[in-house]
Every structure is written in C-alpha cells, then in structure tokens.
Design an enzyme around this catalytic site. Structure first.
Site, short mmCIF file in Angstrom:
data_model
loop_
_atom_site.label_atom_id
_atom_site.label_comp_id
_atom_site.label_asym_id
_atom_site.label_seq_id
_atom_site.Cartn_x
_atom_site.Cartn_y
_atom_site.Cartn_z
N HIS A 197 -13.54 0.61 9.12
CA HIS A 197 -12.61 -0.37 8.52
C HIS A 197 -13.06 -0.78 7.10
CE1 HIS A 197 -9.48 -3.65 9.61
NE2 HIS A 197 -9.40 -3.32 8.32
N ASP A 254 10.72 2.76 6.26
CA ASP A 254 10.36 1.35 6.42
C ASP A 254 11.46 0.65 7.19
OD1 ASP A 254 8.23 -0.67 4.69
OD2 ASP A 254 9.90 -1.61 5.75
N GLU A 285 -12.78 -3.12 17.44
CA GLU A 285 -13.78 -2.83 16.41
C GLU A 285 -15.02 -3.67 16.66
OE1 GLU A 285 -11.82 -3.38 12.62
OE2 GLU A 285 -10.42 -1.75 13.03
N GLY A 322 -11.37 0.55 4.27
CA GLY A 322 -10.33 0.97 3.33
C GLY A 322 -10.25 0.07 2.11
N GLY A 323 -10.44 -1.21 2.33
CA GLY A 323 -10.31 -2.16 1.21
C GLY A 323 -11.64 -2.64 0.69
N ILE A 365 0.83 -1.21 0.00
CA ILE A 365 0.00 0.00 0.00
C ILE A 365 0.87 1.26 0.00
CG2 ILE A 365 -1.72 1.32 1.31
CD1 ILE A 365 -2.88 -1.40 2.22
P1 NAI Z 1 2.79 -4.97 3.58
O1 NAI Z 1 3.14 -6.10 4.46
O2 NAI Z 1 2.98 -5.08 2.12
O3 NAI Z 1 3.61 -3.67 4.07
C1 NAI Z 1 3.89 -3.36 5.39
C2 NAI Z 1 5.23 -2.65 5.40
O4 NAI Z 1 5.40 -2.06 6.68
C3 NAI Z 1 6.41 -3.56 5.18
O5 NAI Z 1 7.22 -3.04 4.17
C4 NAI Z 1 7.12 -3.57 6.52
O6 NAI Z 1 8.50 -3.77 6.42
C5 NAI Z 1 6.77 -2.23 7.06
N1 NAI Z 1 6.84 -2.09 8.51
C6 NAI Z 1 6.35 -2.93 9.45
N2 NAI Z 1 6.52 -2.42 10.67
C7 NAI Z 1 7.13 -1.22 10.50
C8 NAI Z 1 7.55 -0.21 11.39
N3 NAI Z 1 7.36 -0.31 12.71
N4 NAI Z 1 8.11 0.87 10.86
C9 NAI Z 1 8.31 1.00 9.54
N5 NAI Z 1 7.93 0.09 8.65
C10 NAI Z 1 7.34 -1.00 9.12
O7 NAI Z 1 1.28 -4.59 3.92
P2 NAI Z 1 0.23 -3.80 3.02
O8 NAI Z 1 -0.50 -4.73 2.15
O9 NAI Z 1 0.88 -2.62 2.42
O10 NAI Z 1 -0.78 -3.32 4.17
C11 NAI Z 1 -0.39 -2.32 5.10
C12 NAI Z 1 -1.39 -2.25 6.25
O11 NAI Z 1 -2.68 -1.91 5.77
C13 NAI Z 1 -1.55 -3.56 7.01
O12 NAI Z 1 -1.58 -3.28 8.39
C14 NAI Z 1 -2.90 -4.06 6.58
O13 NAI Z 1 -3.48 -4.85 7.58
C15 NAI Z 1 -3.65 -2.74 6.38
N6 NAI Z 1 -4.82 -2.85 5.50
C16 NAI Z 1 -5.95 -2.14 5.86
C17 NAI Z 1 -7.09 -2.19 5.10
C18 NAI Z 1 -8.29 -1.41 5.48
O14 NAI Z 1 -9.39 -1.80 5.13
N7 NAI Z 1 -8.13 -0.29 6.14
C19 NAI Z 1 -7.16 -3.01 3.89
C20 NAI Z 1 -5.90 -3.63 3.54
C21 NAI Z 1 -4.79 -3.55 4.35
#
Ligand code: NAI
Length: 630
Positions: free
Chosen positions: A513, A402, A490, A515-516, A383
């Site tokens: 919740h 990151d 939630e 977002g997706g 994302i």
């Molecule tokens: P992803 O796993 O591809 O990316 C997460 C990134 O965060 C990784 O690059 C990781 O190295 C980095 N990271 C982890 N902890 C960190 C920290 N403390 N400081 C800096 N970087 C850190 O995940 P994706 O697909 O990009 O999703 C991101 C978030 O969005 C997840 O928490 C997911 O659950 C959430 N999400 C929310 C949705 C919604 O409906 N609001 C829908 C889809 C995802």
C-alpha cells in the site's frame, strides 16, 4: 488614536526576520575564497561586542572593514530585506500607515538599508533612527558616522533622550538594547518580540512577550485586520506531519506544538482541551469521547487521504470542520501504475527475480510494448483521469468506465458498461473509490469477460477484487501479469506478517500500500492541508471540507463577517436576519449552505454594529458555534 502614544520599534530580527549584517556578509563576500573564515570572525566580533570586550563603535568599524561592502551591495541587501519583513508586520501594514506620525524605527543598523524597507510601510523618513555609512567617494564603504549617537554604546537610550517624546512610549524589540530604553525610564513598556528569535535574558526583562505584532496590537486594542491574535490560537500537530506544515502554520502566527507520535484516546482527550486546530495523520483516532472535550477546537486537518480515523459525525455535531488532502498523492499513484504496467507487459519482474537466482533467460517471448495497447480504466476520478492523460502520451489507446458522467480527456473513449471495457482492454486498472458497494466488483464473472493474457492492476482498495478469483485466473493463464498494492486485510504494522493467496504467483508484483507514498506527496499534503485550515480560520471558507457544507467565500473587505454554525433545523436563517434587522444592521452579503447535520451561514455586515447583537446571535437556539471575523 490618542496623540500621546508612541511606538518605538527595533529593525533587525524584529521588523525583519534577519540581522541585516548577516545578509550583507553573504552578499559582499559572494565568491570570496575565505568567506566562511570571515563570517566566523564577524560572529566573534559581534559576540565580543555583546560581552562588552569591544565597544559598539569598534565592533561596527571592524565588521565594516572585514566585509568591505560597496554601495552596490546595499542595493541588493535592500531587495533581500524587503522580502524578509516579519510576517506579522506584513499583515498589519494598515497599523503602520494609520499610526505613521507616532511610529519610530530605532536601529544600530544603517539608514541606507533600514529606510527603504520601512518607508514602504508608510513609516516617515524622519522617524527612522539609525546609523549612517561613511564612504570614500569611490562607492566603497569605509566606516560609520561617529557623530550619530547610535554608533556608540547606549545609543538607543541617548537617541530617545534627544527625541523627548511627549507621551507614553512603547518599545518593541528582540534585544537587550531595546529593553534598556525602558530600563532608563524613557519608555512605559517593553515588549519582547519573539517571532524571529527568543533571547532568555530579554524575555526575563519584558513587560509582555509578543510572539507576533498581532499580540502587541491586541493587548493595546490597536488591531485593525484580525479579530484575535493568531498566536493565541493553539495548533497541535501530531504524528510527524511534514515540516513544511509546521513552517506554514508558524509563519501565519499560530502557536504551534508538535508531537512526533500519535496520542491515545485518554491522552488526546486531555490535550485537546486547549487546542483550536488539530493536525493528524492516519493513526490518531479522533473519537466522540475526544471530541466531547474539544471545546475550543475549530478544525481538524487530516494530513493524509482517508478520514476514517475521525468520528466525522461527532465532529460535525460539535461544529468542527475537517479537511484532508484528497489529491496530493494522485500523481504518485499514477506513476506507479504506469511503471507497473510496463514492468508486467515486458515480464521484467520475473526476469529480474530469475537473475537473482543465477538464471539467464534471454528471450522476447511474451514481451510487449505498451504503445498501441488498449488501457481500460475503471473509475475515472482524480487518479483515473490523470492516468488517462499520461498513458495516452505513451501511445496507449485509453478507454474508461465510470458510474458518474465524466468528461473524456484527450482522445480517451468512454465505455457504456464495465463489461464493454473488460471485453476490449489489454490492460485493466482499477481506480474506483472504496465505498462498500464496490466490494468484489471484479470477481470470477468479470475475469471471464476479460481478454486472455490481460494485465491487471489494483491500486485502489483491497475489497474491490475477489482475491481467490484473481488467483485462479493467474494460475489458469487468463491474467498474464498483475500488480496489487491494496488488500482486503492489511497488516497494522511492519512487524505483522503479510499473508495473501497472491504470494508466490508468477509475474505478480505485490507492494505494501505505497501507491501514494512518496516524498513529493508528503510535501504536497504538508502544503495543502494548512492552506485549507488557514482559509477556514481566516475567511470561514470550507471548500473541500469533508464534513461541512462547502462554501468558497470572497475575501472580507470593509465589513465584519459573522460565522454561524447550527443544527440543521428550519427557521435559523430567518432568526439570524430578524436579530440583525432588530438592530438596524445592514447585511452586505450572505451565504448559506446546509448538509444533513448542520447549517452554515455566513453574514457580512457593515463595520458599525451594536455589540449586543453578538450576544443575541450566540443565544439563538440550536447554535453550535459562532465567531466574528474583522
Ligand atoms: P476519486 O473519488 O477521485 O475517483 C473515484 C472514481 O471512481 C469516481 O469518479 C467514481 O465515480 C468512480 N467509481 C466509484 N465506484 C465505481 C464503480 N463501481 N464503477 C465505476 N466507477 C466507479 O478517487 P481517486 O482520488 O481517484 O482515488 C481512487 C482510488 O485510489 C481510491 O480507492 C483511493 O482510496 C485509492 N488510492 C490508493 C492509494 C494507494 O496508496 N494505493 C493512494 C491514493 C488513493
């Protein structure tokens, strides 16, 4: 192949998914003002034919008159039909080529369109038994050649009589006229083909029901491309997964059952006993108890992002591969983030709320463009990285932080620390994953590091932000606007009240919740997960599996593939190879990957092998699951 077996196959709704006349009607009546009325008349005539009110010849003649098709329409029809060949016929093309001498296509349709479609499968022209059009010399089709027995009632039986095939005859078709061949004593067996349509009267008469050609080939030990008919692999899809998933799995030939809701533990424990592939969304709990009963289960598809609802450890121990859809809703979240940062930086949200209360508050104060502002993205994963690209296109200066080394996209600038990012950003947005150690990564201290008037977004996970600290910083003016989509707690359902310290604060957008949650994301998930499941079943490939060692495998060519899943203890690969060596089997390719719990070994071997070896491989100690693809 023994020379005395003949296969007589129907065309409409068997070789192809459709009735060719229906498609011809659409083509020849294109743009006709009375198209629908004529189509209705054609349907009535077809039904009258079936009820015996009209003879077959009369019904064909009348339909031709109504359609007045031209030769050019037939060309278009053939192209359509070529793309509408039944899926199981397409994947068993080898069968037609290798048995071409003994395959006949029989149809009350017309050679002019049947022949070009079936000869692409190696079927011989002289083995196509169908009617012929009569034309008027100007390219207009006027009728049917009445000398052809297929133009009259009982034509298929007559044709078979004339052929007088010297051996066993197997008829495959979806209609009553196909059954009549068997009934007249001219065929040994009639297989009702139900991949495209099921007719009760035909099913009742069949020796066997063939939901696909795979089943027919399996029953007659003629299969060359697949080891086990897919229609014998049962798929259970729960919780209303997107209809596209059902379509894809059905097209692949699986026996698919759907259920709109989830099932509780005891219901699922019972139901799972016969299931090979399970599809769920986030509500169904796949517990260790459920998995105890899942003796046929090969894979679980989670039609969502998260997999917390599945006991992954128990699934792995049982040799069940789990797949999800990690990036199917990435774009939806990114669009929401973009929309919200613009709304907040302009103060649209509060202005709109005031309007609803009858307040006209026209002013430019505290209202900015996002262009030229510094966007700080924490978590540059799926994302975060996509947001970076789109924000840059809006003219924002993108900075990211990151924990892992990530490639900067476009002109984005990497920050060495979170603090560095918080110090400079005008908009801070969180896209980290939900690991436990990310709890409260943004709290009082971090807000203190941000610029005054910052716009703050959390669309990742609720527990990563200290909500009380956020509230304080909104109230003291540090945070000028904020959007939150995820919360430490939630509500379980829409009936439960939502309670949060953030309710009622100014320039704060709260969303449940979502977002997706878009139609596109659901459709992406519906497409993505079946792809992964089918890859696993068809090739053993585990790429993107949540719990299995990830292996992307080449397609199998001229070999058998042995798929061995075992507890991760030393020496199993050596035992597999020793067993193969003892039987003089040549390994043409081998792939191994392990994780903490299991080892996954794929061995491609020469086509010829001693069946005893399979028993011995299965018997190797610590084996969890074993299957063969060919
Ligand atoms: P992803 O796993 O591809 O990316 C997460 C990134 O965060 C990784 O690059 C990781 O190295 C980095 N990271 C982890 N902890 C960190 C920290 N403390 N400081 C800096 N970087 C850190 O995940 P994706 O697909 O990009 O999703 C991101 C978030 O969005 C997840 O928490 C997911 O659950 C959430 N999400 C929310 C949705 C919604 O409906 N609001 C829908 C889809 C995802």
């Amino acid at each position: 192949m023994k020379p005395n077996k003949y296969f007589v196959i129907d065309f409409d709704s068997t070789f192809t998914k459709v009735e060719a006349f229906d498609v011809l009607a659409d083509i020849s009546l294109e743009g006709h003002p009375e198209k629908n009325q004529i189509k209705k008349k054609i349907l009535d005539i077809t039904n009258q034919g079936m009820e015996g009110v009209l003879s077959l010849r009369e019904s064909i003649q009348k339909r031709i008159e109504l359609l007045s098709p031209q030769k050019k329409h037939i060309h278009l029809l053939v192209n359509h039909l070529k793309s509408l060949v039944s899926e199981s016929f397409k994947r068993n093309k080898d069968f037609f080529i290798s048995h071409a001498e003994n395959i006949y296509i029989i149809s009350n349709g017309f050679k002019e369109f049947v022949e070009p479609v079936v000869t692409e499968f190696g079927i011989k022209k002289e083995n196509v038994l169908a009617n012929e059009f009569v034309t008027d010399g100007n390219g207009k089709i006027t009728g049917v050649n009445t000398n052809n027995p297929l133009s009259a009632n009982n034509g298929k039986v007559e044709m078979l009589k004339q052929l007088n095939l010297p051996g066993d005859v197997y008829v495959i078709g979806d209609g009553y006229t196909d059954y009549e061949i068997k009934h007249s004593g001219l065929a040994n067996k009639f297989y009702a083909f139900t991949e495209n349509i099921e007719r009760e009267s035909v099913l009742a008469k069949a020796d066997h029901i063939a939901p696909s050609l795979d089943e027919f080939l399996y029953l007659n030990k003629l299969n060359t491309v697949i080891s086990y008919p897919k229609n014998r692999i049962s798929v259970l899809l729960l919780e209303n997964v997107h209809p596209i998933a059902l379509e894809l799995m059905k097209a692949e030939g699986f026996a698919v059952e759907t259920y709109p809701a989830g099932l509780d533990e005891s219901e699922l424990s019972e139901k799972i006993k016969n299931v090979s592939v399970l599809g769920i969304r986030s509500k169904t709990q796949v517990t260790a108890k459920v998995l105890e009963n899942a003796n046929r289960l090969m894979a679980i598809g989670a039609f969502c992002i998260g997999t917390n609802q599945i006991d992954l450890k128990a699934a792995t121990q049982k040799g069940v591969a789990v797949f999800n859809a990690p990036f199917s809703n990435t774009r939806s979240v990114v669009e929401m983030a973009i929309a919200e940062m613009i709304m907040l930086i302009r103060g649209f949200y509060d202005k709109s709320n005031k309007m609803h209360l009858g307040k006209w508050d026209k002013s430019a104060k505290g209202s900015y463009e996002v262009r030229g502002k510094k966007l700080g993205i924490i978590g540059y994963g799926n994302i975060g990285a996509q947001l970076s690209v789109i924000a840059e296109n809006l003219g924002m200066k993108v900075f990211y932080y990151d924990k892992e080394e990530k490639l900067a996209l476009g002109n984005a600038v990497k920050c060495k620390s979170q603090k560095e990012l918080l110090n400079l950003a005008d908009v801070v947005t969180l896209h980290v994953d939900g690991r436990e150690s990310n709890t409260n990564i943004i709290g009082g201290e971090e807000f203190a590091q941000m610029k005054k008037g910052v716009i703050f977004l959390n669309l990742s996970r609720g527990h990563v932000v200290d909500v009380k600290a956020l509230r304080e910083n909104i109230l003291n003016g540090k945070v000028a606007g904020c959007a939150v989509d995820v919360f430490p707690y939630e509500p379980i359902s829409n009936d439960e009240e939502f309670v949060s310290d953030l309710c009622g604060l100014p320039n704060v957008i709260l969303t449940p919740h979502i977002g997706g949650s878009t139609a596109e994301a659901q459709e992406n998930i519906g497409n993505f997960v079946p792809g992964k499941l089918m890859d696993y079943i068809n090739t053993g490939s585990t790429s993107n599996s949540v719990n299995f060692p990830n292996l992307t495998l080449p397609t199998l060519e001229n070999a058998h593939r042995l798929i061995h899943i075992h507890h991760n203890v030393p020496g199993i690969l050596a035992r597999i190879n020793q067993t193969l060596a003892d039987h003089g089997i040549n390994i043409v390719g081998q792939y191994l990957k392990t994780n903490e719990q299991i080892g996954y070994v794929i061995t491609d071997i020469n086509k010829e092998y001693d069946k005893e070896v399979i028993k011995q491989l299965r018997a190797i100690e610590h084996t969890i699951k074993f299957r063969v693809l060919y």
